[in-house]
Design an enzyme around this catalytic site. Sequence first.
Site, PDB file in Angstrom:
ATOM      1  N   ASP A  34       0.871  -1.187   0.000  1.00  0.00           N
ATOM      2  CA  ASP A  34       0.000   0.000   0.000  1.00  0.00           C
ATOM      3  C   ASP A  34       0.905   1.233   0.000  1.00  0.00           C
ATOM      4  O   ASP A  34       2.134   1.122  -0.188  1.00  0.00           O
ATOM      5  CB  ASP A  34      -0.988  -0.045   1.184  1.00  0.00           C
ATOM      6  CG  ASP A  34      -0.343   0.267   2.526  1.00  0.00           C
ATOM      7  OD1 ASP A  34       0.908   0.369   2.597  1.00  0.00           O
ATOM      8  OD2 ASP A  34      -1.081   0.409   3.520  1.00  0.00           O
ATOM      9  N   CYS A  36       3.201  -3.001   4.037  1.00  0.00           N
ATOM     10  CA  CYS A  36       2.360  -1.848   4.363  1.00  0.00           C
ATOM     11  C   CYS A  36       3.107  -1.063   5.427  1.00  0.00           C
ATOM     12  O   CYS A  36       4.300  -1.288   5.630  1.00  0.00           O
ATOM     13  CB  CYS A  36       0.947  -2.259   4.772  1.00  0.00           C
ATOM     14  SG  CYS A  36       0.799  -3.162   6.323  1.00  0.00           S
ATOM     15  N   THR A  88       3.045  -0.991   8.727  1.00  0.00           N
ATOM     16  CA  THR A  88       3.571  -1.852   9.797  1.00  0.00           C
ATOM     17  C   THR A  88       3.865  -3.265   9.314  1.00  0.00           C
ATOM     18  O   THR A  88       4.574  -4.005   9.994  1.00  0.00           O
ATOM     19  CB  THR A  88       2.533  -1.992  10.924  1.00  0.00           C
ATOM     20  OG1 THR A  88       1.320  -2.518  10.346  1.00  0.00           O
ATOM     21  CG2 THR A  88       2.248  -0.647  11.591  1.00  0.00           C
ATOM     22  N   HIS A 129      11.039 -23.264   9.627  1.00  0.00           N
ATOM     23  CA  HIS A 129      10.015 -23.926  10.447  1.00  0.00           C
ATOM     24  C   HIS A 129       8.595 -23.767   9.903  1.00  0.00           C
ATOM     25  O   HIS A 129       7.770 -24.647  10.100  1.00  0.00           O
ATOM     26  CB  HIS A 129      10.051 -23.386  11.888  1.00  0.00           C
ATOM     27  CG  HIS A 129      11.219 -23.908  12.670  1.00  0.00           C
ATOM     28  ND1 HIS A 129      11.314 -23.787  14.036  1.00  0.00           N
ATOM     29  CD2 HIS A 129      12.355 -24.550  12.271  1.00  0.00           C
ATOM     30  CE1 HIS A 129      12.446 -24.350  14.452  1.00  0.00           C
ATOM     31  NE2 HIS A 129      13.105 -24.792  13.395  1.00  0.00           N
ATOM     32  N   HIS A 175       8.035 -30.167  11.167  1.00  0.00           N
ATOM     33  CA  HIS A 175       7.408 -28.885  10.833  1.00  0.00           C
ATOM     34  C   HIS A 175       6.321 -29.042   9.772  1.00  0.00           C
ATOM     35  O   HIS A 175       5.354 -28.286   9.747  1.00  0.00           O
ATOM     36  CB  HIS A 175       8.469 -27.882  10.380  1.00  0.00           C
ATOM     37  CG  HIS A 175       9.525 -27.672  11.414  1.00  0.00           C
ATOM     38  ND1 HIS A 175       9.244 -27.115  12.644  1.00  0.00           N
ATOM     39  CD2 HIS A 175      10.842 -27.986  11.418  1.00  0.00           C
ATOM     40  CE1 HIS A 175      10.358 -27.086  13.365  1.00  0.00           C
ATOM     41  NE2 HIS A 175      11.337 -27.606  12.650  1.00  0.00           N
TER      42      HIS A 175
HETATM   43  C1  RB5 Z   1      -1.958   2.929   6.371  1.00  0.00           C
HETATM   44  O1  RB5 Z   1      -1.995   4.192   6.949  1.00  0.00           O
HETATM   45  C2  RB5 Z   1      -1.605   1.882   7.416  1.00  0.00           C
HETATM   46  O2  RB5 Z   1      -2.680   1.667   8.253  1.00  0.00           O
HETATM   47  C3  RB5 Z   1      -1.185   0.598   6.741  1.00  0.00           C
HETATM   48  O3  RB5 Z   1      -0.107   0.848   5.906  1.00  0.00           O
HETATM   49  C4  RB5 Z   1      -0.746  -0.535   7.649  1.00  0.00           C
HETATM   50  O4  RB5 Z   1       0.208  -0.117   8.574  1.00  0.00           O
HETATM   51  C5  RB5 Z   1      -1.826  -1.335   8.244  1.00  0.00           C
HETATM   52  O5  RB5 Z   1      -1.628  -2.335   8.945  1.00  0.00           O
END
Ligand code: RB5
Length: 145
Positions: free
Chosen positions: A11, A67, A69, A100, A135
């Site tokens: 994203d 993304c 996080t 694993h 595993h």
């Molecule tokens: C986008 O702002 C953010 O929420 C997305 O990139 C991600 O971190 C979601 O888990």
Amino acid sequence: MKNRIIHIGSDHGGFELKELLVSYLQKKGYSVNDIGTFSSDSVDYPEYGRKVAEEVLNDGNTGIIICGTGIGISIAANRLKGIRAALCHCTEYAEMARKHNNANILALGGRFIDTETAKSICDVFLNTEFEGGRHQKRIDLIDKI
Ligand code: RB5
């Protein structure tokens, strides 16, 4: 694990890191299938997690999803049966995710990881084999859920 083609998607939160990894992987000789996003405009990460997951299920190659996080996009990808997306913050996680868990998608948090660490994580993820044995039994149990 097949590694000829790397399916990659992000994203907007992972866009910058994705662009960087696309050229890094291409320079290493991988054929990279970039499914987007193609700008830093805001988009919805579930779409990109799903698209990469579908490509991986379709041809058995490896995926990379990013993304902000790495959390949301890995949750989305893991909804597809047969996908084992692993969010990795260090090379040790990448190694274990392959050995694993036979992870077939690497998830990264574009806003929380430095470039050099991300490259090293990709290298380890793409070059570590699944150990099988006990595993495999556990992965079969996951597939029964
Ligand atoms: C986008 O702002 C953010 O929420 C997305 O990139 C991600 O971190 C979601 O888990």
